[in-house]
Design a protein around this motif. Structure first.
Motif, PDB file in Angstrom:
ATOM      1  N   PRO A  19       0.814  -1.235   0.000  1.00  0.00           N
ATOM      2  CA  PRO A  19       0.000   0.000   0.000  1.00  0.00           C
ATOM      3  C   PRO A  19       0.840   1.275   0.000  1.00  0.00           C
ATOM      4  O   PRO A  19       0.489   2.260  -0.667  1.00  0.00           O
ATOM      5  N   GLY A  20       1.948   1.266   0.736  1.00  0.00           N
ATOM      6  CA  GLY A  20       2.811   2.446   0.772  1.00  0.00           C
ATOM      7  C   GLY A  20       3.409   2.736  -0.586  1.00  0.00           C
ATOM      8  O   GLY A  20       3.516   3.899  -1.008  1.00  0.00           O
ATOM      9  N   GLU A  22       2.056   1.988  -3.415  1.00  0.00           N
ATOM     10  CA  GLU A  22       0.988   2.455  -4.302  1.00  0.00           C
ATOM     11  C   GLU A  22       0.817   3.967  -4.204  1.00  0.00           C
ATOM     12  O   GLU A  22       0.540   4.631  -5.211  1.00  0.00           O
ATOM     13  N   ARG A  23       0.945   4.530  -3.017  1.00  0.00           N
ATOM     14  CA  ARG A  23       0.815   5.987  -2.855  1.00  0.00           C
ATOM     15  C   ARG A  23       1.943   6.712  -3.584  1.00  0.00           C
ATOM     16  O   ARG A  23       1.732   7.755  -4.213  1.00  0.00           O
ATOM     17  N   PHE A  26       1.352   6.469  -7.297  1.00  0.00           N
ATOM     18  CA  PHE A  26       0.285   7.364  -7.736  1.00  0.00           C
ATOM     19  C   PHE A  26       0.869   8.716  -8.140  1.00  0.00           C
ATOM     20  O   PHE A  26       0.539   9.266  -9.197  1.00  0.00           O
ATOM     21  N   VAL A  27       1.762   9.252  -7.306  1.00  0.00           N
ATOM     22  CA  VAL A  27       2.386  10.547  -7.592  1.00  0.00           C
ATOM     23  C   VAL A  27       3.289  10.442  -8.815  1.00  0.00           C
ATOM     24  O   VAL A  27       3.269  11.313  -9.698  1.00  0.00           O
ATOM     25  N   LEU A  83      -4.705   2.721  -8.158  1.00  0.00           N
ATOM     26  CA  LEU A  83      -3.664   2.973  -7.157  1.00  0.00           C
ATOM     27  C   LEU A  83      -4.203   3.683  -5.928  1.00  0.00           C
ATOM     28  O   LEU A  83      -3.669   3.537  -4.823  1.00  0.00           O
ATOM     29  N   TRP A  84      -5.274   4.459  -6.117  1.00  0.00           N
ATOM     30  CA  TRP A  84      -5.797   5.262  -5.005  1.00  0.00           C
ATOM     31  C   TRP A  84      -7.046   4.661  -4.366  1.00  0.00           C
ATOM     32  O   TRP A  84      -7.322   4.903  -3.199  1.00  0.00           O
TER      33      TRP A  84
END
Length: 311
Positions: A19-20, A22-23, A26-27, A83-84
């Motif tokens: 999950p980390g 993925e953030r 996303f950026v 991703l979000w």
């Protein structure tokens, strides 16, 4: 066995185990997508508006830029959503994404080969370049690249999505791609694997071989040039294209010609992410940072450079 996936759709796992990550992705993906939109749109505008760039090289480059715009737009918005937030995609959405992805990916392989041929003629047959690479031939070569991409997608997309998929419908990837969908199947995939192998040979191996042969001939021609300045100029006209070819083909081959193993599968996701998002955003930078003509065309577009009058 009947394919029961159409009313349900698919779950794109992507990097859901991290999950980390993925953030962060996303950026990175959003930034790359914005760079892709701005950079490739700028190249298309310059190629159309600036008369100094009305040449075969920039005609093919504008085709590549338009292709990259469509390529990323076919997958990045869905990727950002996944991703979000929710990671689902409808069967129709997967069909459309796979169809566009295959079509444009194949077109790019052929188009890069055509661009290598253009550079071969420019370096090895400079006196006959204008005669050989006339506008009609350029249009025909570009049309052939787009048509081959369309035909490949028409053949492979239905064959892939007619597979009997496992009930969980979990695609271990961030987009609907052929290798991931084949892995999702619970039935016999021999035909699909043979089809993908044959397509990989004709769409990846053969074009790449032609590109290498072209650059082998270019290298021999350049080494015969006496002056160091002439050799540098000749290599400079090809270096941007060679970098783009290296980035694109290395990542695509890592995805479509990888061995069957969990490590290779996880690594393939990163390579797939790079060729879907990274290369389209880097292509404009590579062509503009290393190309004085594009830089001058940009300054002319801004009104900051005036061409000297011919006496």
């Amino acid at each position: 066995m009947v394919n029961q996936s159409s009313p349900v759709g698919f779950l794109l796992l992507g990097f859901s185990e991290h999950p980390g990550l993925e953030r962060i992705l996303f950026v990175v993906v959003l930034t790359s997508y914005l760079l892709t939109l701005v950079g490739n749109t700028l190249i298309i505008l310059l190629s159309v508006l600036d008369p100094m760039l009305h040449s075969p090289m920039y005609f093919f480059l504008s085709n590549l830029s338009f292709l990259d715009l469509c390529f990323t737009t076919s997958c990045v918005p869905q990727m950002l959503v996944n991703l979000w937030g929710p990671k689902t995609i409808s069967f129709l959405g997967c069909f459309i994404q796979l169809f566009i992805f295959l079509s444009l990916g194949t077109t790019e392989c052929i188009l890069l080969t055509v661009m290598a041929f253009d550079r071969y003629v420019a370096v090895c047959q400079p006196l006959h370049y204008a005669t050989i690479m006339h506008s009609r031939l350029c249009q025909q070569l570009a049309a052939v690249a787009w048509i081959i991409g369309l035909v490949e997608s028409v053949v492979q997309t239905p064959a892939t999505l007619h597979l009997p998929f496992c009930p969980h419908h979990q695609v271990d990837d961030f987009v609907c791609e052929v290798p991931a969908l084949i892995r999702l199947s619970c039935g016999d995939t021999t035909y699909n694997e043979i089809q993908m192998a044959v397509a990989s040979v004709f769409i990846l191996v053969v074009p790449l071989s032609l590109i290498l042969v072209s650059y082998g001939a270019i290298t021999q021609a350049v080494l015969r040039i006496n002056s160091a300045k002439g050799r540098k100029k000749a290599f400079g006209t090809c270096s941007s294209h060679l970098i783009v070819v290296t980035l694109f083909y290395s990542s695509v081959i890592a995805v479509y010609l990888q061995p069957k193993s969990p490590y290779a599968q996880e690594r393939g996701k990163f390579f797939g992410l790079f060729y879907a998002v990274g290369t389209p955003s880097l292509n404009p930078l590579i062509y503009t940072l290393r190309n004085k003509e594009v830089k001058r065309a940009f300054r002319r577009l801004l009104g900051k450079e005036v061409e000297p009058r011919q006496s």
